[in-house]
Scaffold this motif. Structure first.
Motif, PDB file in Angstrom:
ATOM      1  N   GLN A 172     -27.450   5.582 121.483  1.00 33.96           N
ATOM      2  CA  GLN A 172     -27.160   6.474 122.391  1.00 33.96           C
ATOM      3  C   GLN A 172     -26.159   5.672 122.846  1.00 33.96           C
ATOM      4  N   GLU A 173     -26.854   4.003 122.967  1.00 31.68           N
ATOM      5  CA  GLU A 173     -25.506   3.111 123.186  1.00 31.68           C
ATOM      6  C   GLU A 173     -23.789   3.258 122.462  1.00 31.68           C
ATOM      7  N   VAL A 174     -23.783   3.467 121.175  1.00 29.08           N
ATOM      8  CA  VAL A 174     -22.990   2.975 120.038  1.00 29.08           C
ATOM      9  C   VAL A 174     -22.107   5.152 120.638  1.00 29.08           C
ATOM     10  N   PHE A 175     -22.846   5.458 120.352  1.00 26.72           N
ATOM     11  CA  PHE A 175     -21.527   7.238 120.166  1.00 26.72           C
ATOM     12  C   PHE A 175     -21.469   7.413 121.964  1.00 26.72           C
ATOM     13  N   ARG A 176     -22.482   6.992 123.523  1.00 26.35           N
ATOM     14  CA  ARG A 176     -21.351   6.849 124.446  1.00 26.35           C
ATOM     15  C   ARG A 176     -21.218   6.644 124.739  1.00 26.35           C
ATOM     16  N   ASN A 177     -20.713   4.980 124.595  1.00 23.01           N
ATOM     17  CA  ASN A 177     -19.923   3.913 124.394  1.00 23.01           C
ATOM     18  C   ASN A 177     -19.898   3.462 123.463  1.00 23.01           C
ATOM     19  N   PRO A 178     -18.359   3.307 122.523  1.00 25.40           N
ATOM     20  CA  PRO A 178     -18.630   3.232 121.482  1.00 25.40           C
ATOM     21  C   PRO A 178     -17.958   1.495 122.014  1.00 25.40           C
ATOM     22  N   ARG A 179     -18.133   0.431 121.597  1.00 23.51           N
ATOM     23  CA  ARG A 179     -17.257  -0.228 121.570  1.00 23.51           C
ATOM     24  C   ARG A 179     -16.426  -1.023 120.585  1.00 23.51           C
ATOM     25  N   HIS A 180     -16.263  -0.560 119.227  1.00 19.50           N
ATOM     26  CA  HIS A 180     -15.519  -0.704 118.465  1.00 19.50           C
ATOM     27  C   HIS A 180     -14.447   0.239 118.515  1.00 19.50           C
ATOM     28  N   HIS A 181     -12.816  -0.177 117.906  1.00 21.66           N
ATOM     29  CA  HIS A 181     -12.284   0.548 117.870  1.00 21.66           C
ATOM     30  C   HIS A 181     -11.815   1.732 117.157  1.00 21.66           C
ATOM     31  N   TYR A 182     -12.987   1.677 115.921  1.00 22.54           N
ATOM     32  CA  TYR A 182     -12.632   1.992 114.668  1.00 22.54           C
ATOM     33  C   TYR A 182     -14.209   3.540 115.120  1.00 22.54           C
ATOM     34  N   THR A 183     -15.551   3.102 115.942  1.00 25.33           N
ATOM     35  CA  THR A 183     -16.199   3.857 115.522  1.00 25.33           C
ATOM     36  C   THR A 183     -16.290   4.605 116.779  1.00 25.33           C
ATOM     37  N   ARG A 184     -15.099   4.490 117.756  1.00 24.66           N
ATOM     38  CA  ARG A 184     -14.031   5.038 119.031  1.00 24.66           C
ATOM     39  C   ARG A 184     -13.744   5.808 118.011  1.00 24.66           C
ATOM     40  N   GLY A 185     -12.292   5.864 116.996  1.00 21.71           N
ATOM     41  CA  GLY A 185     -12.134   6.791 115.993  1.00 21.71           C
ATOM     42  C   GLY A 185     -12.553   8.423 115.222  1.00 21.71           C
ATOM     43  N   LEU A 186     -14.305   7.647 115.060  1.00 21.53           N
ATOM     44  CA  LEU A 186     -14.414   8.463 114.250  1.00 21.53           C
ATOM     45  C   LEU A 186     -15.212   9.599 114.639  1.00 21.53           C
ATOM     46  N   LEU A 187     -16.021   8.859 116.075  1.00 18.40           N
ATOM     47  CA  LEU A 187     -16.287   9.797 117.581  1.00 18.40           C
ATOM     48  C   LEU A 187     -14.528  10.966 118.179  1.00 18.40           C
ATOM     49  N   ASP A 188     -13.640  10.121 118.617  1.00 19.60           N
ATOM     50  CA  ASP A 188     -12.790  11.021 118.403  1.00 19.60           C
ATOM     51  C   ASP A 188     -12.207  12.127 116.925  1.00 19.60           C
ATOM     52  N   SER A 189     -12.500  12.364 116.248  1.00 24.22           N
ATOM     53  CA  SER A 189     -11.955  12.947 114.924  1.00 24.22           C
ATOM     54  C   SER A 189     -13.267  14.568 114.842  1.00 24.22           C
ATOM     55  N   GLN A 190     -14.167  14.119 115.516  1.00 22.39           N
ATOM     56  CA  GLN A 190     -15.007  15.382 115.121  1.00 22.39           C
ATOM     57  C   GLN A 190     -14.186  16.542 115.813  1.00 22.39           C
ATOM     58  N   PRO A 191     -14.242  17.154 114.852  1.00 22.08           N
ATOM     59  CA  PRO A 191     -13.819  18.732 115.379  1.00 22.08           C
ATOM     60  C   PRO A 191     -15.956  19.225 116.430  1.00 22.08           C
ATOM     61  N   THR A 192     -15.188  19.508 117.894  1.00 21.01           N
ATOM     62  CA  THR A 192     -16.461  19.926 118.719  1.00 21.01           C
ATOM     63  C   THR A 192     -15.865  21.670 119.328  1.00 21.01           C
ATOM     64  N   MET A 193     -17.185  22.053 119.898  1.00 24.86           N
ATOM     65  CA  MET A 193     -16.742  23.118 121.012  1.00 24.86           C
ATOM     66  C   MET A 193     -15.574  22.748 122.234  1.00 24.86           C
ATOM     67  N   ASP A 194     -15.599  21.692 122.558  1.00 27.39           N
ATOM     68  CA  ASP A 194     -15.414  21.021 123.621  1.00 27.39           C
ATOM     69  C   ASP A 194     -14.196  20.738 122.789  1.00 27.39           C
ATOM     70  N   ASN A 195     -12.827  20.494 122.300  1.00 29.28           N
ATOM     71  CA  ASN A 195     -11.789  18.937 121.962  1.00 29.28           C
ATOM     72  C   ASN A 195     -11.468  20.939 121.112  1.00 29.28           C
ATOM     73  N   ILE A 196     -11.707  21.652 121.224  1.00 28.85           N
ATOM     74  CA  ILE A 196     -11.120  22.637 120.449  1.00 28.85           C
ATOM     75  C   ILE A 196     -10.873  24.430 121.252  1.00 28.85           C
ATOM     76  N   ALA A 197      -9.425  24.986 120.575  1.00 30.38           N
ATOM     77  CA  ALA A 197      -9.736  26.327 120.305  1.00 30.38           C
ATOM     78  C   ALA A 197      -9.485  26.607 121.787  1.00 30.38           C
TER      79      ALA A 197
END
Ligand SMILES: Nc1ncnc2c1ncn2[C@@H]1O[C@H](COP(=O)(O)OP(=O)(O)OP(=O)(O)O)[C@@H](O)[C@H]1O
Ligand SMILES: Nc1ncnc2c1ncn2[C@@H]1O[C@H](COP(=O)(O)OP(=O)(O)OP(=O)(O)O)[C@@H](O)[C@H]1O
Ligand code: SF4
Ligand SMILES: [Mg+2]
Ligand SMILES: [Mg+2]
Lengths: 279, 331
Positions: free
Chosen positions: B240-265
């Protein structure tokens, strides 16, 4: 793809199948029993217009790969027609067939198995030009295509094992672009790749559609990946097209049972965190 | 860590896996409590499978392990091959990345499961066979009596994956390691398999180490997550913490790369954020933070000195951890 459609809404389809059906014979259950038949494709109508990106989704075994075999002319349909630029590719004459074969290219799921491990990348890239007997300045074409997919020319001397999965998929896309196709067919092109690399490849496909005016047929299990890349989605189930629509409409308001199953099975980080993903 | 009366299902301290030439795992530490579930994510080649294989004592020839792996009252690193082999399938077991290559192609799947049961419990053939049918029923597989008689190539990919899971669960292990158990499956079968694994692990009280590069699977299945990059854990904590508030820039990058119905289309003009560049090869890692050539926040310090987990009071190995909304507001 964008709010402004890059092609006239009434444009003629570039690649189209009409009332396509295909039946396979299965193994006999007993020695002299008749061979059971399986209708793998059943009266399919499908089309893609110039510059359009369409998606094809469906559960495993629904017939997606079989349909791409028809769209690329690898297999001749038992019933129905495959048309390129309005002309039947199987009866339209030799010149038209040659045009069709260079104009429709395919990218497969696993770049490691679709590139010959013993061939340098440069040789692999030239291969389609040789097999399609396309004339011209091949060296210049290679450099042009490398640039389009964002690879450096020192890639040419190297072997597939020296690349990461994402880079190899770029190389596979580059190879498909070599003959100057009008339609690119991608069968699960990112499912073997990591998330961060997936994004690079999806963005690349999107750019190619926009910059080169390519038509794209994008096949996947994952509706959100398809929705990101395409503006129209066909849903297949048991050899039939059961629903066609805009990705967002299919997501919000799936009609066919098969679409509902696919939408319901998509996992998201949000649903996982809320504890509802596996409900 | 030592205050709890119950021992952990596994405690890994400073694990290093190398072959003399390259080091694939470079000092990894984590603990999974009894019944706990940890996810391990990271890009291809970051060392996830090597970590799992080290835990199982199944590293390929020429690779060796340093550090401690405490499990069931012993340090697995110091155990003989024979002792390790008698544990596999009993106190810890693994579902492998590729079921077709890890099942024996010329033995019926039922025999493969019941021989695991017989070897570890001493049950006789009849009992083991009955338990096998029971397990296959629990896996929601059709026609169990018939299915036990099938060879691996005679069943579908999703069915094979469930046979692997049944085999891993057969002896109620304390820890189950699942390495990408669903990558080869379509979304509907994937969800079915995850649900089964979820329920079976819960019913047995086993702990789970779930390896995948699929973040939604971690969010659905795990309570903690460790993010690996180039052989090290770069961020670890509650999902819950890591995915909601990632601290490492790589973790952030992974979460942002995820296609979801909110960030697309919505208008089709959206682009996925992708992490530029690629994972560095193990034999030529950059100095300092291994992520620095790809990181938007990298400074000279990042290029000179390697950050440790917790060096900034957060559970990320980063000199400039991403601030939470709360921290930003407090400034
Ligand atoms: N040569 C063949 N002979 C008999 N049956 C076949 C043959 N090729 C495919 N099939 C069957 O046709 C159906 C459709 O297969 P196809 O590969 O097109 O599915 P798909 O939608 O691409 O599935 P996946 O998502 O798993 O790749 C399946 O039931 C498959 O078992
Ligand atoms: N048998 C081997 N011989 C040499 N190097 C290996 C071997 N197996 C793995 N490696 C190397 O060890 C590193 C870690 O690999 P590992 O398999 O643990 O990655 P992973 O995180 O599981 O990746 P993936 O997501 O692709 O499964 C990689 O750089 C890989 O190339
Ligand atoms: S240590 Fe520096 S380079 Fe590494 S993730 Fe943090 S900010 Fe980026
Ligand atoms: Mg297919
Ligand atoms: Mg692995």
């Amino acid at each position: 793809m964008s709010a402004v459609t890059p092609f006239p809404a009434d444009a003629r389809p570039l690649l189209e199948v009409r009332q396509l059906s295909q039946v396979y014979n299965l193994n006999r259950q007993k020695l002299f029993a008749p061979r059971p038949k399986l209708k793998v494709l059943d009266s399919i109508d499908f089309s893609v217009r110039p510059g359009e990106a369409v998606g094809l989704v469906g559960e495993s075994g629904s017939g997606k790969t079989t349909l791409t075999r028809m769209l690329t002319g690898v297999e001749r349909p038992g019933e129905g027609q495959v048309l390129y630029d309005g002309v039947d590719v199987w009866t339209g004459g030799e010149a038209h067939e040659k045009l069709f074969r260079r104009s429709v290219q395919v990218v497969l799921q696993n770049p490691r198995s679709s590139l010959d491990p013993r061939m340098r990348v440069g040789t692999s890239l030239l291969e389609p030009l040789r097999s399609l007997r396309i004339e011209g300045d091949h060296a210049a074409r290679v450099l042009e295509v490398l640039d389009q997919v964002g690879l450096d020319k020192n890639a040419l001397e190297r072997f597939p094992h020296e690349f990461s999965g994402g880079q190899l998929q770029r190389i596979a896309i580059a190879r498909a672009l070599m003959p100057g196709p009008k339609v690119l067919i991608a069968d699960e092109p990112v499912s073997a790749l990591d998330v961060s690399i997936q994004a690079q490849v999806l963005n690349l496909l999107k750019d190619l559609v926009r910059d080169l005016g390519l038509s794209l047929v994008f096949i996947a299990h994952d509706l959100s990946v398809v929705a990101y890349t395409t503006s129209k989605v066909y849903v297949m189930s048991s050899g039939k097209i059961v629903e066609v629509g805009k990705p967002l409409d299919l997501f919000r308001n799936p009609q066919a049972e098969a679409t509902q199953a696919l939408v319901g099975a998509v996992l998201s980080v949000e649903a996982g965190l809320a504890g509802s993903a596996l409900a | 860590m030592t205050t709890s009366a119950k021992p952990h299902a596994i405690e890994v301290n400073n694990l290093v896996v190398s072959n003399g030439d390259v080091t694939a795992v470079r000092g990894v530490s984590f603990t999974i409590p009894q019944g706990g579930r940890m996810g391990l994510v990271g890009e291809s080649g970051s060392g996830k499978s090597m970590t799992a294989l080290a835990l199982m004592g199944l590293l390929p020839m020429g690779w060796n392990t340093h550090g401690n792996i405490l499990h069931d009252g012993v340090d697995l690193v110091t155990q003989s091959d024979k002792a390790l082999s008698s544990r596999r399938g009993r106190t810890l077991s693994m579902v492998f990345q590729d079921p077709l290559s890890s099942l024996n192609p010329v033995r019926r799947v039922g025999d493969q499961i019941s021989s695991v049961i017989r070897r570890h419990t001493g049950a006789d053939r009849k009992v083991a066979e009955a338990q096998t049918i029971e397990l296959i029923k629990q896996m929601n597989l059709p026609r169990p009596e018939q299915l036990v008689r099938a060879y691996p190539h005679e069943i579908s990919g999703g069915q094979r994956q469930r046979i692997m899971i049944a085999m891993a669960l057969a002896c109620y292990p304390q820890l189950i390691i699942a390495d990408e158990p669903t990558t080869a499956l379509d979304v509907t079968v994937q969800k079915q398999v995850l649900r089964l694994l979820n329920g079976a692990v819960r019913d047995r009280g086993s702990a789970l180490l779930m390896i995948t590069h699929d973040l939604p699977i971690i969010a659905a299945m795990c309570d903690t997550v460790a993010v690996m990059y180039a052989g090290r854990i770069v961020e670890i904590g509650p999902v819950q913490e890591v995915f909601r508030n990632p601290r490492h820039h790589y973790t952030r990058g992974l979460l942002d790369s995820q296609p979801t119905m909110d960030n697309i289309a919505l208008d089709g003009s959206s682009r996925l954020v992708s992490i530029p560049g690629m994972v560095p090869p193990l034999h030529s890692l950059p100095t300092g933070c291994a992520f620095n050539p790809r990181c938007p926040a990298a400074t000279d310090k990042c290029r000179e000195t390697m950050p440790e987990l917790g060096s900034n009071g957060v559970s990320a190995a980063c000199w400039h951890p991403i601030q939470t909304a709360g921290e930003v507001a407090a400034q």
